[in-house]
Design an enzyme around this catalytic site. Sequence first.
Site, PDB file in Angstrom:
ATOM      1  N   GLU A  35      58.335  23.072   8.510  1.00  0.00           N
ATOM      2  CA  GLU A  35      58.692  21.854   8.170  1.00  0.00           C
ATOM      3  C   GLU A  35      57.689  20.901   9.087  1.00  0.00           C
ATOM      4  O   GLU A  35      57.620  21.360  10.397  1.00  0.00           O
ATOM      5  CB  GLU A  35      60.045  21.500   8.447  1.00  0.00           C
ATOM      6  CG  GLU A  35      60.424  20.820   9.791  1.00  0.00           C
ATOM      7  CD  GLU A  35      60.322  21.438  10.924  1.00  0.00           C
ATOM      8  OE1 GLU A  35      60.477  21.032  11.996  1.00  0.00           O
ATOM      9  OE2 GLU A  35      60.763  22.723  10.817  1.00  0.00           O
ATOM     10  N   GLU A  67      64.869  24.014   5.899  1.00  0.00           N
ATOM     11  CA  GLU A  67      63.521  23.173   6.253  1.00  0.00           C
ATOM     12  C   GLU A  67      63.743  21.742   6.005  1.00  0.00           C
ATOM     13  O   GLU A  67      63.456  20.867   6.826  1.00  0.00           O
ATOM     14  CB  GLU A  67      62.197  23.655   5.650  1.00  0.00           C
ATOM     15  CG  GLU A  67      61.786  25.218   5.939  1.00  0.00           C
ATOM     16  CD  GLU A  67      61.818  25.533   7.328  1.00  0.00           C
ATOM     17  OE1 GLU A  67      61.333  24.700   8.124  1.00  0.00           O
ATOM     18  OE2 GLU A  67      61.841  26.610   7.777  1.00  0.00           O
TER      19      GLU A  67
END
Length: 162
Positions: A35, A67
Site C-alpha cells: 500500500e 492493504e
Amino acid sequence: TKQGLTFYADFFGLAYPFSKYDQLFVPEFNHGAMENAGAVTFTEQYLFRDTVVDAMLASRADTVLHEMAHMYFGDLVTMQWWDGLWLNESFATFMAAVAVSKATRFGDVSWVNYCTRMKFWGYGEDQLPTTHAIQSAVADTLVTFDNFDGVTYGKGSAVVKQ
C-alpha cells in the site's frame, strides 16, 4: 473493494482518508501487494485470467482488505520507526480477517483461512532457528526486511486477536 471501503469507514468511524484509491497490477512485482497513500500495487497473480475457485477469490479479498486497512494505520497514522512494523502488519492482518468475515461473501471461511494459513505460518516460522521476538529492535532499514515474515504477520496477528 467497495465493500471494504464501506466496512472500514463504518468500523473506524472515519471516511476513507485520501482523495483517491487506485489498484495497480504490476507484472513480476516482488511482493504480494503493497500500500501507498491512495494506491495499492499488487502482483499479477491476483489478476485472474480464467475462472477460479472461491478460495482464490477469498485470498485476493483478504489481500485487498489487508492493504486497505493500512490506509487507516500505516498511511494516515504511521509508526515512528521500523521496530513498530509488527503492530502495523499484525493489525492489518487481523483487520483483513475481520473485514472479510463481515463485509464479503467469504465470511464463513474467513477465520478458518486465517487459522490454517496465516496463524500456522507464524507458528511454523516461530519454531525455526531464525525466529525472533514479535517486536524487535531494528538498527537500520536493512534489518527491517528480516521482519517481513510469518512471526510478524501470523504470530503477531494472533497476539492482536487475543
